[in-house]
Enzyme design. Structure first.
Site, PDB file in Angstrom:
ATOM      1  N   ASP A  14       0.804  -1.225   0.000  1.00 50.86           N
ATOM      2  CA  ASP A  14       0.000   0.000   0.000  1.00 50.86           C
ATOM      3  C   ASP A  14       0.840   1.279   0.000  1.00 50.86           C
ATOM      4  OD1 ASP A  14      -2.170  -1.724   0.128  1.00 50.86           O
ATOM      5  OD2 ASP A  14      -2.213  -1.670   2.314  1.00 50.86           O
ATOM      6  N   GLU A  15       1.983   1.241  -0.635  1.00 52.85           N
ATOM      7  CA  GLU A  15       2.870   2.411  -0.668  1.00 52.85           C
ATOM      8  C   GLU A  15       2.395   3.451  -1.681  1.00 52.85           C
ATOM      9  OE1 GLU A  15       3.842  -0.720  -1.159  1.00 52.85           O
ATOM     10  OE2 GLU A  15       5.358  -1.287   0.314  1.00 52.85           O
ATOM     11  N   GLY A  16       1.419   3.061  -2.522  1.00 49.56           N
ATOM     12  CA  GLY A  16       0.954   3.978  -3.568  1.00 49.56           C
ATOM     13  C   GLY A  16       1.485   3.561  -4.932  1.00 49.56           C
ATOM     14  N   LYS A  19      -0.923   4.269  -8.039  1.00 50.51           N
ATOM     15  CA  LYS A  19      -0.952   5.670  -8.465  1.00 50.51           C
ATOM     16  C   LYS A  19       0.274   6.004  -9.310  1.00 50.51           C
ATOM     17  CE  LYS A  19       0.265  10.154  -7.628  1.00 50.51           C
ATOM     18  NZ  LYS A  19       0.326  11.427  -6.909  1.00 50.51           N
ATOM     19  N   HIS A  42      -4.726  -1.731  -5.763  1.00 54.09           N
ATOM     20  CA  HIS A  42      -3.945  -0.595  -6.252  1.00 54.09           C
ATOM     21  C   HIS A  42      -4.891   0.524  -6.676  1.00 54.09           C
ATOM     22  CE1 HIS A  42      -0.229  -3.333  -7.167  1.00 54.09           C
ATOM     23  NE2 HIS A  42      -0.648  -3.413  -5.931  1.00 54.09           N
ATOM     24  N   THR A  43      -4.779   1.668  -5.995  1.00 48.63           N
ATOM     25  CA  THR A  43      -5.735   2.757  -6.202  1.00 48.63           C
ATOM     26  C   THR A  43      -5.207   3.800  -7.169  1.00 48.63           C
ATOM     27  OG1 THR A  43      -6.220   2.453  -3.861  1.00 48.63           O
ATOM     28  CG2 THR A  43      -7.257   4.341  -4.942  1.00 48.63           C
ATOM     29  N   THR A 130      -5.715 -11.785   3.544  1.00 47.01           N
ATOM     30  CA  THR A 130      -6.839 -11.075   2.919  1.00 47.01           C
ATOM     31  C   THR A 130      -7.974 -12.050   2.588  1.00 47.01           C
ATOM     32  OG1 THR A 130      -5.850 -11.402   0.741  1.00 47.01           O
ATOM     33  CG2 THR A 130      -5.312  -9.335   1.879  1.00 47.01           C
ATOM     34  N   THR A 308      -8.347  -3.387  -0.207  1.00 48.97           N
ATOM     35  CA  THR A 308      -8.914  -4.686  -0.561  1.00 48.97           C
ATOM     36  C   THR A 308      -9.898  -5.164   0.492  1.00 48.97           C
ATOM     37  OG1 THR A 308      -6.968  -5.280  -1.832  1.00 48.97           O
ATOM     38  CG2 THR A 308      -8.293  -7.108  -1.049  1.00 48.97           C
ATOM     39  N   SER A 420       5.276  12.163  -4.546  1.00 56.15           N
ATOM     40  CA  SER A 420       3.824  12.183  -4.690  1.00 56.15           C
ATOM     41  C   SER A 420       3.250  12.993  -3.535  1.00 56.15           C
ATOM     42  CB  SER A 420       3.295  10.743  -4.668  1.00 56.15           C
ATOM     43  OG  SER A 420       1.891  10.742  -4.554  1.00 56.15           O
TER      44      SER A 420
HETATM   45  P1  GDP Z   1      -0.799   0.340  -3.541  1.00 57.92           P
HETATM   46  O1  GDP Z   1      -1.342  -0.963  -3.074  1.00 57.92           O
HETATM   47  O2  GDP Z   1       0.675   0.451  -3.292  1.00 57.92           O
HETATM   48  O3  GDP Z   1      -1.151   0.671  -4.957  1.00 57.92           O
HETATM   49  O4  GDP Z   1      -1.469   1.453  -2.611  1.00 57.92           O
HETATM   50  P2  GDP Z   1      -3.016   1.560  -2.195  1.00 57.92           P
HETATM   51  O5  GDP Z   1      -3.792   2.040  -3.350  1.00 57.92           O
HETATM   52  O6  GDP Z   1      -3.474   0.311  -1.537  1.00 57.92           O
HETATM   53  O7  GDP Z   1      -2.941   2.618  -1.031  1.00 57.92           O
HETATM   54  C1  GDP Z   1      -2.432   3.911  -1.224  1.00 57.92           C
HETATM   55  C2  GDP Z   1      -3.522   4.922  -0.875  1.00 57.92           C
HETATM   56  O8  GDP Z   1      -2.944   6.210  -0.757  1.00 57.92           O
HETATM   57  C3  GDP Z   1      -4.581   5.042  -1.930  1.00 57.92           C
HETATM   58  O9  GDP Z   1      -5.786   5.400  -1.326  1.00 57.92           O
HETATM   59  C4  GDP Z   1      -4.061   6.183  -2.811  1.00 57.92           C
HETATM   60  O10 GDP Z   1      -5.103   6.865  -3.495  1.00 57.92           O
HETATM   61  C5  GDP Z   1      -3.440   7.067  -1.787  1.00 57.92           C
HETATM   62  N1  GDP Z   1      -2.253   7.822  -2.221  1.00 57.92           N
HETATM   63  C6  GDP Z   1      -1.290   7.461  -3.117  1.00 57.92           C
HETATM   64  N2  GDP Z   1      -0.323   8.413  -3.140  1.00 57.92           N
HETATM   65  C7  GDP Z   1      -0.689   9.362  -2.248  1.00 57.92           C
HETATM   66  C8  GDP Z   1      -0.087  10.588  -1.790  1.00 57.92           C
HETATM   67  O11 GDP Z   1       1.007  10.984  -2.194  1.00 57.92           O
HETATM   68  N3  GDP Z   1      -0.764  11.296  -0.838  1.00 57.92           N
HETATM   69  C9  GDP Z   1      -1.960  10.887  -0.343  1.00 57.92           C
HETATM   70  N4  GDP Z   1      -2.551  11.642   0.576  1.00 57.92           N
HETATM   71  N5  GDP Z   1      -2.553   9.746  -0.759  1.00 57.92           N
HETATM   72  C10 GDP Z   1      -1.915   8.991  -1.674  1.00 57.92           C
HETATM   73  P1  IMO Z   2      -0.857  -4.209  -2.258  1.00 58.69           P
HETATM   74  O1  IMO Z   2      -0.397  -4.734  -3.592  1.00 58.69           O
HETATM   75  C1  IMO Z   2      -0.908  -4.668   2.059  1.00 58.69           C
HETATM   76  C2  IMO Z   2      -0.902  -8.750   3.663  1.00 58.69           C
HETATM   77  C3  IMO Z   2      -2.166  -9.208   4.369  1.00 58.69           C
HETATM   78  C4  IMO Z   2      -1.578 -10.178   5.364  1.00 58.69           C
HETATM   79  C5  IMO Z   2      -0.447 -10.832   4.585  1.00 58.69           C
HETATM   80  C6  IMO Z   2      -0.813 -12.172   3.960  1.00 58.69           C
HETATM   81  O2  IMO Z   2      -2.161  -3.526  -2.314  1.00 58.69           O
HETATM   82  O3  IMO Z   2       0.222  -3.401  -1.629  1.00 58.69           O
HETATM   83  P2  IMO Z   2      -2.337 -12.883   1.895  1.00 58.69           P
HETATM   84  O4  IMO Z   2      -3.768 -12.578   1.598  1.00 58.69           O
HETATM   85  O5  IMO Z   2      -1.377 -12.399   0.871  1.00 58.69           O
HETATM   86  O6  IMO Z   2      -2.117 -14.309   2.262  1.00 58.69           O
HETATM   87  O7  IMO Z   2      -2.041 -12.063   3.243  1.00 58.69           O
HETATM   88  O8  IMO Z   2      -0.097  -9.920   3.566  1.00 58.69           O
HETATM   89  N1  IMO Z   2      -1.118  -8.245   2.284  1.00 58.69           N
HETATM   90  C7  IMO Z   2      -1.076  -6.946   1.950  1.00 58.69           C
HETATM   91  N2  IMO Z   2      -0.933  -5.850   2.714  1.00 58.69           N
HETATM   92  N3  IMO Z   2      -1.014  -4.539   0.733  1.00 58.69           N
HETATM   93  C8  IMO Z   2      -1.131  -5.624  -0.062  1.00 58.69           C
HETATM   94  O9  IMO Z   2      -1.113  -5.561  -1.409  1.00 58.69           O
HETATM   95  C9  IMO Z   2      -1.210  -6.904   0.555  1.00 58.69           C
HETATM   96  N4  IMO Z   2      -1.365  -8.174   0.095  1.00 58.69           N
HETATM   97  C10 IMO Z   2      -1.286  -8.982   1.160  1.00 58.69           C
HETATM   98  O10 IMO Z   2      -2.807  -8.128   4.986  1.00 58.69           O
HETATM   99  O11 IMO Z   2      -1.016  -9.480   6.450  1.00 58.69           O
HETATM  100 MG    MG Z   3      -2.876  -1.681  -1.796  1.00 65.76          MG
END
Ligand code: GDP
Ligand code: IMO
Ligand code: MG
Length: 431
Positions: A14-16, A19, A42-43, A130, A308, A420
């Site tokens: 969830d690092e972004g 995006k 991925h958002t 998940t 998710t 970002s």
């Molecule tokens: P991913 O799994 O690495 O693609 O990340 P996620 O989509 O799960 O989570 C990142 C969240 O932070 C999403 O809701 C994005 O819309 C949001 N996001 C991404 N970059 C930034 C940023 O620079 N600032 C803020 N405030 N939100 C961001």
């Molecule tokens: P993105 O791509 C954050 C975490 C789950 C759990 C562990 C194992 O959006 O960054 P799994 O369902 O894979 O067996 O769960 O990994 N996890 C994530 N956490 N972002 C994800 O994907 C993740 N995919 C799995 O929360 O702790």
């Molecule tokens: Mg994510």
């Protein structure tokens, strides 16, 4: 001959990533996912709308960019069907720019029940999965009993499916898991399976299945630009994460080779994405976690709830030893920082710069991460205390924020090349 650039997460997911991939997609001919499955969320945000992708690469809204689901990815047909429908409703045409590797394994409905059964059996030692069937599907792949999406094109598919399902039902019985009354995403196994089989048929008609390793190597030979999009984060890697609190795939750069079928010599730049702080969903060690009002402020400001599963994400300070561990494993060439805007109204920030374990100070992530108490050693950093979310040029960023970037660069010995400053495509500064 071009090389495959890689973009992946350096923390616990969830690092972004989504995006940033969307922002960079215009520079690439192909975006390819190489591991993970619908555990990812991925958002993307543009034109005032938000879109979450799970299995489909984040270049899908760029009509000229081909999006490839590589052999290392695992696919749930029901979730893929929903993703396709949502894309079509937004005007995308996935039948024209999405390809799937024939060798990508399928998450069958009973894999999802097994995920739940295994988690239930762990009691308070749950991974916090998940529940998308990730662990059981990769287990079957390694055990050489899995089903691949290409198998659906053969007349033996039904028999193979039935025999895998039967073996799962026997396992579920052994775990005392009542699959007759349990549900998946709110519906019965029978209903989920019916939809799943229908989804397979429709996906087969709409989306092209390819020998993706041949495809991608040919594209590289033709000088096409390819970006591999990681899922999860490096600290969730099956080998190098805080085992057993990890996902079931390799999430680091090495997985690009096996997940797409390219040689290590064909890996180009590696973009490592990290948040200005840290988050983690699910169980497992998190040395710099803040289980207090500061952690809550990060969660509120950053809307830290899973893309998710909707679960609240655990929040904490940036962790430099963990970041450097990921940088080492991934061979990162460029850093990308996200979500610094979330800390715009913080007077003072902290960075975890080393750990204390058994009274000894160390600057790396130890084997004992999941078994021993790790005390984070914190260094104070000055906040910038101003809104950076509308700034478009590097030169206009507040001095104290630039100092924060310089500080991270000095601790990682890498340049931060993209900043970002918000969830929207446009809130991105490329240095
Ligand atoms: P991913 O799994 O690495 O693609 O990340 P996620 O989509 O799960 O989570 C990142 C969240 O932070 C999403 O809701 C994005 O819309 C949001 N996001 C991404 N970059 C930034 C940023 O620079 N600032 C803020 N405030 N939100 C961001
Ligand atoms: P993105 O791509 C954050 C975490 C789950 C759990 C562990 C194992 O959006 O960054 P799994 O369902 O894979 O067996 O769960 O990994 N996890 C994530 N956490 N972002 C994800 O994907 C993740 N995919 C799995 O929360 O702790
Ligand atoms: Mg994510």
């Amino acid at each position: 001959m071009t090389k495959v650039d890689v973009l992946l997460g350096l923390q616990w997911g969830d690092e972004g990533k989504g995006k940033i991939v969307d922002v960079l997609s215009g520079n690439y001919d192909i975006i390819a996912r190489f591991q993970g499955g619908p555990n990812a969320g991925h958002t993307l945000e543009f034109d005032g709308k938000k879109h979450v992708l799970h299995q489909i690469p984040s270049g899908i809204f760029h009509p000229k960019t081909i999006n490839l689901i590589g052999n290392g990815v695992i696919i749930d047909a029901n979730i893929l069907r929903k993703e396709l429908d949502a894309l079509i409703a937004r005007g995308a045409k996935p039948s024209e720019n999405l390809l799937i590797s024939k060798k990508a394994h399928l998450i069958i409905p009973t894999h999802r029940m097994l995920d739940a059964a295994y988690e239930n059996s762990k009691g308070d030692k749950k991974i916090g999965s998940t529940l998308k069937g990730i662990g059981p599907t990769y287990t079957d792949k390694i055990a050489r009993v899995g089903l691949r999406i290409g198998d659906t094109m053969d007349s033996s598919f039904e028999d193979k499916y039935q025999s895998l399902k039967d073996s799962h039902l026997r396992l579920l019985e052994a775990y005392n898991f009542d699959y007759r009354t349990a549900s998946i995403d709110g519906i019965s196994l029978e209903e989920y399976e019916k939809l799943w089989l229908t989804a397979i048929e429709s996906i087969k008609k709409e989306i092209t299945f390819v020998d993706s390793e041949q495809f991608i190597n040919k594209q590289l030979a033709e000088n096409k630009r390819v970006l591999a999009e990681g899922a999860q984060g490096s600290l969730l890697d099956i080998d190098f994460g805080s085992y057993p609190f990890v996902t079931s795939s390799n999430t680091t750069t090495a997985a690009v080779c096996t997940g797409l079928g390219i040689s290590p010599a064909k890996v180009g730049k590696v973009f490592g994405v990290f948040k200005a702080y840290c988050t983690r969903v699910g169980s497992g060690p998190f040395p710099s976690e803040l289980e207090n009002a500061v952690g809550q402020k990060l969660r509120d400001n950053g809307h830290e709830y899973g893309s998710t599963t909707g679960r609240p994400r655990r929040c904490g300070w940036i962790d430099i030893p963990a970041l450097n561990y990921a940088i080492m494993l991934d061979g990162v060439s460029d850093l990308i920082i996200t979500k610094a805007d979330v800390m715009d109204n913080f007077d003072e920030l902290m960075a975890c710069t080393s750990y204390k374990i058994d009274g000894v100070e160390i600057d790396y992530m130890p084997f004992e991460i999941a078994t021993k108490e790790i005390i984070p050693q914190l260094t104070r950093v000055k906040g910038w205390h101003s809104d950076i979310s509308n700034i478009k040029n590097y030169a206009e960023l507040p001095k104290d924020f630039i100092n924060y970037l310089n500080y991270i660069e000095s601790l990682t010995n890498l340049p931060i090349s993209i900043i970002s400053t918000g969830p929207d495509r446009k809130q991105t500064i490329i240095r």
